[in-house]
Design a protein around this motif. Structure first.
Motif, PDB file in Angstrom:
ATOM      1  N   ASN A  35       0.818  -1.211   0.000  1.00 55.60           N
ATOM      2  CA  ASN A  35       0.000   0.000   0.000  1.00 55.60           C
ATOM      3  C   ASN A  35       0.855   1.266   0.000  1.00 55.60           C
ATOM      4  O   ASN A  35       0.526   2.251  -0.661  1.00 55.60           O
ATOM      5  N   THR A  46      -0.451  -6.359  -7.982  1.00 56.28           N
ATOM      6  CA  THR A  46      -0.850  -4.973  -7.729  1.00 56.28           C
ATOM      7  C   THR A  46       0.285  -4.012  -8.049  1.00 56.28           C
ATOM      8  O   THR A  46       0.088  -2.992  -8.732  1.00 56.28           O
ATOM      9  N   LEU A  47       1.467  -4.331  -7.566  1.00 57.80           N
ATOM     10  CA  LEU A  47       2.616  -3.459  -7.800  1.00 57.80           C
ATOM     11  C   LEU A  47       3.051  -3.471  -9.266  1.00 57.80           C
ATOM     12  O   LEU A  47       3.470  -2.437  -9.803  1.00 57.80           O
ATOM     13  N   SER A  92       2.214   1.071 -15.140  1.00 53.26           N
ATOM     14  CA  SER A  92       1.481   2.244 -15.635  1.00 53.26           C
ATOM     15  C   SER A  92       2.257   3.529 -15.348  1.00 53.26           C
ATOM     16  O   SER A  92       2.278   4.451 -16.172  1.00 53.26           O
ATOM     17  N   GLN A  94       1.076  -3.887 -11.882  1.00 54.74           N
ATOM     18  CA  GLN A  94       0.109  -3.056 -12.601  1.00 54.74           C
ATOM     19  C   GLN A  94       0.333  -1.578 -12.303  1.00 54.74           C
ATOM     20  O   GLN A  94       0.314  -0.728 -13.199  1.00 54.74           O
ATOM     21  N   THR A  95       0.573  -1.273 -11.034  1.00 53.58           N
ATOM     22  CA  THR A  95       0.752   0.119 -10.617  1.00 53.58           C
ATOM     23  C   THR A  95       1.987   0.743 -11.246  1.00 53.58           C
ATOM     24  O   THR A  95       1.924   1.801 -11.879  1.00 53.58           O
ATOM     25  N   TYR A  96       3.120   0.075 -11.080  1.00 51.58           N
ATOM     26  CA  TYR A  96       4.373   0.689 -11.520  1.00 51.58           C
ATOM     27  C   TYR A  96       4.621   0.568 -13.020  1.00 51.58           C
ATOM     28  O   TYR A  96       5.336   1.386 -13.601  1.00 51.58           O
ATOM     29  N   SER A 156      -0.833  -1.439 -19.410  1.00 52.23           N
ATOM     30  CA  SER A 156      -0.469  -2.011 -18.106  1.00 52.23           C
ATOM     31  C   SER A 156      -1.565  -2.941 -17.587  1.00 52.23           C
ATOM     32  O   SER A 156      -1.273  -4.016 -17.060  1.00 52.23           O
ATOM     33  N   TYR A 157      -2.822  -2.529 -17.737  1.00 52.29           N
ATOM     34  CA  TYR A 157      -3.933  -3.396 -17.332  1.00 52.29           C
ATOM     35  C   TYR A 157      -3.946  -4.685 -18.149  1.00 52.29           C
ATOM     36  O   TYR A 157      -4.176  -5.776 -17.614  1.00 52.29           O
ATOM     37  N   SER A 192       3.492   5.654  -5.744  1.00 51.22           N
ATOM     38  CA  SER A 192       3.293   5.756  -7.198  1.00 51.22           C
ATOM     39  C   SER A 192       2.318   6.875  -7.535  1.00 51.22           C
ATOM     40  O   SER A 192       2.498   7.591  -8.533  1.00 51.22           O
ATOM     41  N   THR A 193       1.289   7.025  -6.715  1.00 51.32           N
ATOM     42  CA  THR A 193       0.320   8.097  -6.933  1.00 51.32           C
ATOM     43  C   THR A 193       0.987   9.460  -6.809  1.00 51.32           C
ATOM     44  O   THR A 193       0.750  10.368  -7.613  1.00 51.32           O
ATOM     45  N   VAL A 245       2.114   1.718  -3.453  1.00 48.22           N
ATOM     46  CA  VAL A 245       1.038   2.219  -4.319  1.00 48.22           C
ATOM     47  C   VAL A 245       0.823   3.703  -4.083  1.00 48.22           C
ATOM     48  O   VAL A 245       0.661   4.486  -5.035  1.00 48.22           O
TER      49      VAL A 245
END
Length: 482
Positions: A18, A153-154, A160, A156-158, A184-185, A24-25, A21
């Motif tokens: 988390n 999760t990571l 993108s 996909q997040t990173y 990325s998705y 990344s935001t 994530v």
């Protein structure tokens, strides 16, 4: 291995995920705001808000059903039937929704995306894969495969983030950056579906458990949609009443306030951990998990509330433009207090889920959503984005109070008010450092954050906010995988 040690290890891994994530935001905020301005960032946020909305709609309440009915399941055939039933229903529903929205893409683009029809159409593809990915990630949550959940999760997040940063630096427009998000998705979708098929095989479901799943999950749909209204619809209201640029002013400050939820992963882990012990009537274990979760969440959330409220303006000045920081920094204190209340709600809400009182949850969020919409429509035109932040706080407070009232009827838990007072005192002492130093610039802000963390930890130990047993519990938190 002790169940509490295992819980702590999973909590630590999810907490680290988390935090990454959240990071990344914060990486994307300066990249997008300083390149595309308030309007461009507002469009980016609108895409994210719409993805969240339609994911909630398309899963028709089946994600919590998967967790509730499959978390303790060992029969492979039942797991296959349950998982693929949820997946196929979601696939059918999201396809129907997106086909309908595609017909109205032009008016949607005019209202929410500054007239960019191409972005509105591209968003449909992003929503399709985002929705299916949410089902697949829920599979890993259900069976407490936290390592894989964190990995995907990571990834996909990173992925993108990397694509977005590369495309921005290469001089591409916002549409191209959104294509990067879609890619990325799609990549993570392929990775997860291959892994799940490898684990449980593939089966065309006969939907024999679907009625039971829908009976549990459908009452959560009004609640889920209403929760989305409270959490995200203010972006739509602001866009319609004030313009897309004001979404760009509001959203970075809102994102900063969301950091509290990223710090602690209790809402993700507890729903898959508690049913096993609840079904076995091991109520002492359930109570221990809930009480520890409440205390540890507040241990981190209370100082974060104080610190980020005071640091909102300098942090936003670093992450965004001076225009966005000046217009948005007062939003953060209201949002962060609301998110703190929401974090406590997310822990307590597990009691109603265990008791299968999903109708209470649904009704609570419907009322909160109506309250939110009415107050936003009345106050935002007069008082601007500060009003939207205040309304969000009021809505979360309402949902929290109702949930506590009903939860206490079914299950006893405790708020450690003595500990809360000690945490507040330690946070005030910490806050004095911020006021005295008044940091500006990235090095000054980072230095103050480090100093504040030290002051808070020392103060909470001196005040005996945590005891020796809990210190040992925290030590386990950092021994993930040991």
């Amino acid at each position: 291995m002790s169940i509490y040690k295992l819980f702590v290890q999973r909590l630590g891994l999810m907490g680290a995920t988390n935090i990454l994530v959240a990071l990344s935001t914060l990486i994307l905020v300066p990249v997008l705001t300083k390149t595309f301005g308030a309007v461009g960032y507002g469009i980016w946020i609108q895409v994210g808000v719409t993805v969240a909305l339609l994911t909630n709609v398309a899963t028709v309440g089946l994600l919590p059903s998967m967790i509730r009915f499959l978390a303790a399941e060992k029969d492979k055939e039942k797991i296959q039937e349950g998982f693929y039933s949820v997946t196929f229903v979601t696939l059918i529903v999201i396809s129907a929704i997106l086909t309908t929205l595609l017909i109205f893409s032009k008016p949607i683009a005019t209202v929410f995306f500054d007239g960019n029809v191409a972005i509105a159409n591209l968003m449909m593809l992003i929503i399709f894969f985002a929705c299916l990915n949410s089902v697949f990630l829920n599979y890993y949550r259900t069976f407490q495969e936290i390592r894989k959940y964190s990995l995907f999760t990571l990834t996909q997040t990173y992925l993108s983030v990397i694509l977005a940063v590369y495309l921005v630096l290469a001089g591409h427009d916002l549409f191209s950056v959104l294509i990067g998000l879609l890619i990325s998705y799609l990549i993570v979708f392929c990775m997860m579906i291959c892994d799940i098929i490898h684990e449980i095989g593939f089966k065309i479901p006969n939907f024999k458990y679907l009625k039971e799943y829908l009976s549990f999950g459908m009452p959560t749909i009004p609640g889920n949609l209403s929760y989305w209204v409270v959490e995200s619809s203010d972006r739509y209201v602001i866009s319609i009443l004030l313009g897309t640029a004001f979404v760009g002013y509001y959203s970075p400050a809102y994102t900063l306030g969301m950091v509290i939820l990223f710090l602690t992963p209790f809402s993700l882990i507890l729903p898959s951990v508690l049913p096993e012990y609840y079904d076995k009537q091991e109520m002492d274990k359930v109570r221990t998990f809930i009480n520890y979760s409440l205390k540890y969440f507040l241990l981190l959330a209370i100082p974060t509330l104080f610190g980020l409220s005071l640091l909102a303006k300098p942090v936003l000045s670093i992450l965004t433009t001076p225009e966005i920081a000046l217009n948005g920094y007062l939003v953060t204190p209201f949002i962060i207090l609301g998110i703190l209340i929401l974090g406590v709600y997310d822990i307590i809400n597990n009691i109603l889920l265990l008791e299968k009182k999903t109708k209470i949850i649904g009704f609570t969020w419907v009322v909160a959503a109506l309250l939110n919409l009415v107050l936003n429509l009345v106050l935002v035109p007069r008082f601007g984005i500060i009003a939207a932040a205040l309304v969000t706080l009021i809505s979360y407070l309402f949902a929290f109070l109702v949930t506590v009232y009903y939860s206490l009827k079914y299950f006893e838990f405790k708020f450690e008010f003595g500990f809360i007072l000690k945490s507040v005192v330690a946070s005030i002492l910490m806050s004095l450092m911020i006021i005295l130093i008044n940091p500006e610039g990235i090095l000054s802000v980072l230095g103050v954050i480090g100093l504040c963390a030290t002051v808070y930890v020392v103060s909470i130990i001196i005040l005996r906010g945590i005891d020796k047993k809990e210190v040992e519990f925290f030590k386990e938190l950092v021994k993930i995988g040991s």
